[in-house]
Design an enzyme around this catalytic site. Structure first.
Site, PDB file in Angstrom:
ATOM      1  N   LYS A  92      -1.241   0.930   7.792  1.00  0.00           N
ATOM      2  CA  LYS A  92      -2.390   0.069   7.731  1.00  0.00           C
ATOM      3  C   LYS A  92      -1.632  -1.520   6.961  1.00  0.00           C
ATOM      4  O   LYS A  92      -1.233  -1.210   5.970  1.00  0.00           O
ATOM      5  CB  LYS A  92      -3.460   0.206   6.597  1.00  0.00           C
ATOM      6  CG  LYS A  92      -4.475  -0.769   6.877  1.00  0.00           C
ATOM      7  CD  LYS A  92      -5.627  -0.715   5.780  1.00  0.00           C
ATOM      8  CE  LYS A  92      -5.136  -1.526   4.585  1.00  0.00           C
ATOM      9  NZ  LYS A  92      -5.258  -2.956   4.933  1.00  0.00           N
ATOM     10  N   CYS A 104       7.463  -8.035  -5.870  1.00  0.00           N
ATOM     11  CA  CYS A 104       7.112  -7.173  -7.256  1.00  0.00           C
ATOM     12  C   CYS A 104       8.305  -6.913  -8.061  1.00  0.00           C
ATOM     13  O   CYS A 104       8.129  -6.623  -9.387  1.00  0.00           O
ATOM     14  CB  CYS A 104       6.849  -5.541  -6.554  1.00  0.00           C
ATOM     15  SG  CYS A 104       8.062  -4.966  -5.752  1.00  0.00           S
TER      16      CYS A 104
HETATM   17  N1  LIG Z   1       4.109  -4.446  -5.384  1.00  0.00           N
HETATM   18  C1  LIG Z   1       3.716  -5.429  -4.631  1.00  0.00           C
HETATM   19  O1  LIG Z   1       4.592  -5.431  -3.774  1.00  0.00           O
HETATM   20  C2  LIG Z   1       2.607  -6.063  -4.326  1.00  0.00           C
HETATM   21  C3  LIG Z   1       1.718  -6.437  -5.535  1.00  0.00           C
HETATM   22  N2  LIG Z   1       0.652  -7.109  -5.452  1.00  0.00           N
HETATM   23  C4  LIG Z   1       0.026  -7.451  -6.709  1.00  0.00           C
HETATM   24  O2  LIG Z   1      -1.452  -7.157  -6.480  1.00  0.00           O
HETATM   25  C5  LIG Z   1      -2.001  -8.542  -6.712  1.00  0.00           C
HETATM   26  C6  LIG Z   1      -3.359  -8.572  -5.844  1.00  0.00           C
HETATM   27  O3  LIG Z   1      -3.031  -8.737  -4.309  1.00  0.00           O
HETATM   28  P1  LIG Z   1      -3.787  -7.862  -3.336  1.00  0.00           P
HETATM   29  O4  LIG Z   1      -3.838  -8.413  -2.123  1.00  0.00           O
HETATM   30  O5  LIG Z   1      -5.163  -7.859  -3.844  1.00  0.00           O
HETATM   31  O6  LIG Z   1      -3.315  -6.516  -3.420  1.00  0.00           O
HETATM   32  P2  LIG Z   1      -3.717  -4.953  -2.926  1.00  0.00           P
HETATM   33  O7  LIG Z   1      -3.163  -3.958  -3.756  1.00  0.00           O
HETATM   34  O8  LIG Z   1      -5.382  -5.015  -2.877  1.00  0.00           O
HETATM   35  O9  LIG Z   1      -3.318  -4.806  -1.397  1.00  0.00           O
HETATM   36  C7  LIG Z   1      -2.310  -4.089  -0.884  1.00  0.00           C
HETATM   37  C8  LIG Z   1      -2.669  -3.233   0.267  1.00  0.00           C
HETATM   38  O10 LIG Z   1      -3.637  -2.361  -0.330  1.00  0.00           O
HETATM   39  C9  LIG Z   1      -4.724  -2.531   0.563  1.00  0.00           C
HETATM   40  N3  LIG Z   1      -5.798  -2.108  -0.122  1.00  0.00           N
HETATM   41  C10 LIG Z   1      -6.561  -2.887  -0.842  1.00  0.00           C
HETATM   42  N4  LIG Z   1      -7.884  -2.252  -1.115  1.00  0.00           N
HETATM   43  C11 LIG Z   1      -7.654  -0.840  -1.064  1.00  0.00           C
HETATM   44  C12 LIG Z   1      -8.397   0.229  -1.268  1.00  0.00           C
HETATM   45  N5  LIG Z   1      -9.519   0.421  -1.915  1.00  0.00           N
HETATM   46  N6  LIG Z   1      -7.884   1.503  -0.529  1.00  0.00           N
HETATM   47  C13 LIG Z   1      -6.652   1.638   0.094  1.00  0.00           C
HETATM   48  N7  LIG Z   1      -5.834   0.243   0.365  1.00  0.00           N
HETATM   49  C14 LIG Z   1      -6.376  -0.758  -0.244  1.00  0.00           C
HETATM   50  C15 LIG Z   1      -4.766  -3.786   1.220  1.00  0.00           C
HETATM   51  O11 LIG Z   1      -5.568  -3.884   2.394  1.00  0.00           O
HETATM   52  C16 LIG Z   1      -3.061  -3.962   1.506  1.00  0.00           C
HETATM   53  O12 LIG Z   1      -3.001  -3.531   2.734  1.00  0.00           O
HETATM   54  C17 LIG Z   1      -1.089  -9.594  -6.614  1.00  0.00           C
HETATM   55  O13 LIG Z   1      -1.502 -10.627  -7.221  1.00  0.00           O
HETATM   56  C18 LIG Z   1       0.107  -8.833  -7.068  1.00  0.00           C
HETATM   57  O14 LIG Z   1       0.018  -8.737  -8.553  1.00  0.00           O
HETATM   58  C19 LIG Z   1       0.204  -7.409  -4.124  1.00  0.00           C
HETATM   59  C20 LIG Z   1       0.916  -7.075  -3.119  1.00  0.00           C
HETATM   60  C21 LIG Z   1       2.127  -6.365  -3.011  1.00  0.00           C
HETATM   61  N1  BAL Z   2      11.128  -6.598  -3.740  1.00  0.00           N
HETATM   62  C1  BAL Z   2      10.818  -6.275  -2.597  1.00  0.00           C
HETATM   63  C2  BAL Z   2       9.924  -4.886  -2.687  1.00  0.00           C
HETATM   64  C3  BAL Z   2       8.426  -5.761  -2.935  1.00  0.00           C
HETATM   65  O1  BAL Z   2       8.379  -6.842  -3.378  1.00  0.00           O
HETATM   66  O2  BAL Z   2       7.530  -4.850  -2.803  1.00  0.00           O
END
Ligand SMILES: NC(=O)C1=CN([C@@H]2O[C@H](COP(=O)(O)OP(=O)(O)OC[C@H]3O[C@@H](n4cnc5c(N)ncnc54)[C@H](O)[C@@H]3O)[C@@H](O)[C@H]2O)C=CC1
Ligand code: BAL
Length: 502
Positions: free
Chosen positions: A191, A301
């Site tokens: 997804k 991240c």
């Molecule tokens: N580690 C990383 O690379 C990332 C960290 N983040 C962090 O999260 C914060 C919020 O961003 P969001 O877009 O809200 O992140 P999120 O964690 O909600 O979204 C990431 C993925 O999870 C999915 N998702 C959302 N709710 C879900 C559920 N209940 N069950 C399964 N999948 C679900 C979303 O559709 C998306 O595909 C950002 O400000 C950042 O701090 C966001 C994106 C990437």
């Molecule tokens: N630094 C690439 C991986 C990520 O932001 O989730």
């Protein structure tokens, strides 16, 4: 209902047909309940297209397709065959590199010339690395036991794997997961994030063209709480891998536990420290540190969002950092991520824009903002946020503790090595870190003492396909990339062999 749309990208003189359906069994199909999601260009706030969003019923259908493909065909392929298919896929991605990069820029706002093309370079590296690893990272062990008994372990795929990926590196994060998981011999239902599904849907066409059998890779755009929840709680999914916020990582882990105890890999948030010692070469450090927080508009991240600098060079660092950032991290005069001048694109959405701005406001009210926003920009469309640096930020501040996920750095001075390590480790996260010093002893001690999954020595955020990636503490569970990228999608079977004779 339309499953394709002709899209024009005039800046690159490009026209293409964008698939908008769910990709199941190598076909684009409509969702069962007619649900769609509209996606917007973050640089212009204009609508790009609406694509199909998967319901729980669609998840069932895709999981069944993945299961059938695994049992009937994919589990019988050799690792070498899977590697060759991945090599073919890499060639097709290379052929479509400019288009895929352009879709990424259109949908996510990443600067085309610096970020999107770099993402595609990394995707090629990762795809070829895992193609080569398919028949190398799956070896078991021979275990000698007694004169008439030995054992060996086999590393076998889980079966059907679900993957949920975020919007900050849409196709790159999907590629870290898909290519390694296919190399290991699993089938997939993935997804993408709601706001960046287009590049992965186009990638689906290349997967089919490369010759992957139907059902091996299924792509289900959809709402997190609907599609993501259905995948995490599905009883016929054997493993789930996720990248995104720590909060949703915890939700996924709990759904996995409550449903069928499926295996879980999580790559979650970070608040990565960067420590600059007094003997560091500042002219070399500053560009790395700036890229480490401003690249991809800080939506990374592993961004080095906390910067600790030895007190003797703290002021000099701040002056150089501010000067460098204002010269090199720019929206460009057209505010257009397709323009070569643009190195700092908009953040992904209005929601993220407001979230980041609320941190900046908090800093204005309650912290010392000694290096203020670097430039004043005319108000215009698009979610552009300038490089922002807060100095003298205490470790207790939410600016130091919470993941801002924008081009916002916090800096503070330290006096001793012990103080630096204490500050650096004072976080619930432990994803990455970086250290700048000319002393091998200092950097070596830092690498030993820091509680983080990655340490960059005299650099920042230069990831490599061959090097494992993942977090300590609340940054996640498991590793991607490197041999562990494939191993994470394999489980161990132990075989006891009795060769005694009565
Ligand atoms: N580690 C990383 O690379 C990332 C960290 N983040 C962090 O999260 C914060 C919020 O961003 P969001 O877009 O809200 O992140 P999120 O964690 O909600 O979204 C990431 C993925 O999870 C999915 N998702 C959302 N709710 C879900 C559920 N209940 N069950 C399964 N999948 C679900 C979303 O559709 C998306 O595909 C950002 O400000 C950042 O701090 C966001 C994106 C990437
Ligand atoms: N630094 C690439 C991986 C990520 O932001 O989730």
């Amino acid at each position: 209902m339309t499953l394709y749309k002709n899209i024009e990208i005039p800046q690159l003189d490009l026209k293409y047909e964008q698939p908008l359906g769910l990709f199941i069994n190598n076909e684009f199909v409509a969702s069962s309940d007619g649900e769609t999601i509209e996606t917007f260009n973050p640089a212009t706030e204009e609508s790009i297209a609406s694509f199909q969003a998967a319901s729980e019923k669609d998840v069932d259908f895709a999981v069944k397709s993945a299961r059938d493909a695994f049992e009937n065909e994919w589990s019988k392929t050799s690792a070498e065959e899977r590697g060759l298919l991945l090599l073919k896929l890499a060639d097709l991605v290379e052929r479509e590199k400019s288009l895929l990069a352009a879709i990424e820029t259109l949908d996510s706002g990443k600067p085309y010339h610096s970020n999107s093309l770099a993402d595609l370079e990394q995707i090629l590296q990762v795809t070829r690395y895992f193609a080569g690893g398919a028949d190398k990272f799956n070896a078991g062990r021979y275990i000698p036991l007694k004169h008439d008994k030995y054992a060996y372990t086999m590393r076998v795929p889980y079966g059907v794997v679900a993957q949920v990926v975020p919007w900050n590196y849409p196709l790159a994060m999907a590629s870290w997961k898909i290519q390694s998981c296919l190399a290991a011999g699993n089938t997939i239902v993935i997804k993408p994030a709601e706001n960046t599904s287009l590049s992965l849907l186009y990638f689906a066409k290349l997967v089919k063209e490369a010759g992957f059998p139907a059902g091996v890779l299924n792509i289900l755009p959809g709402h997190g709480p609907v599609t993501g929840t259905a995948l995490a709680s599905h009883k016929d999914v054997d493993k789930i891998a996720f990248t995104g916020s720590t909060n949703i990582g915890q939700t996924i882990m709990s759904l996995a536990a409550k449903s069928n105890l499926k295996d879980v890999t999580l790559e979650c948030g970070g608040k990565s420290p960067c420590v600059i010692f007094a003997d560091a070469n500042l002219d070399e450090a500053v560009p790395w540190v700036a890229a480490g927080i401003f690249y991809n508009s800080g939506q990374n991240c592993t961004a080095n969002s906390r910067i600790y600098v030895h007190k003797d060079i703290y002021q000099e660092f701040l002056t150089k950092f501010k000067e460098y950032a204002s010269k090199n991290w720019k929206f460009g005069s057209k505010f257009d991520p397709f323009d070569e001048e643009c190195t700092l694109g908009p953040v992904i959405s209005k929601g993220q824009y407001e979230r980041i701005e609320s941190y900046v406001d908090h800093g204005k009210d309650s912290e010392k903002l000694s290096v203020k926003q670097l430039a004043e920009y005319p108000s215009k469309k698009g979610y552009f946020i300038p490089p922002t640096i807060f100095s003298d930020v205490p470790i207790s501040s939410k600016l130091s503790q919470e993941e801002i996920f924008g081009p916002v750095a916090v800096a503070a001075p330290f006096s001793t090595y012990d103080e630096a390590i204490t500050l650096a480790n004072d976080s619930s996260y432990g994803l990455a870190s970086c250290v700048f010093s000319e002393s091998a002893r200092t950097t070596g001690q830092f690498a030993r003492d820091i509680k983080a999954g990655t340490v960059w020595v005299n650099s920042s955020n230069d990831e490599e396909a061959a090097v494992p990636f993942g977090g300590f503490k609340m940054s996640g569970i498991g590793r991607e990339l490197g041999p562990s990228g494939v191993e994470t999608y394999l489980q161990t079977k132990s075989v006891h062999v009795n060769i005694s004779k009565l």
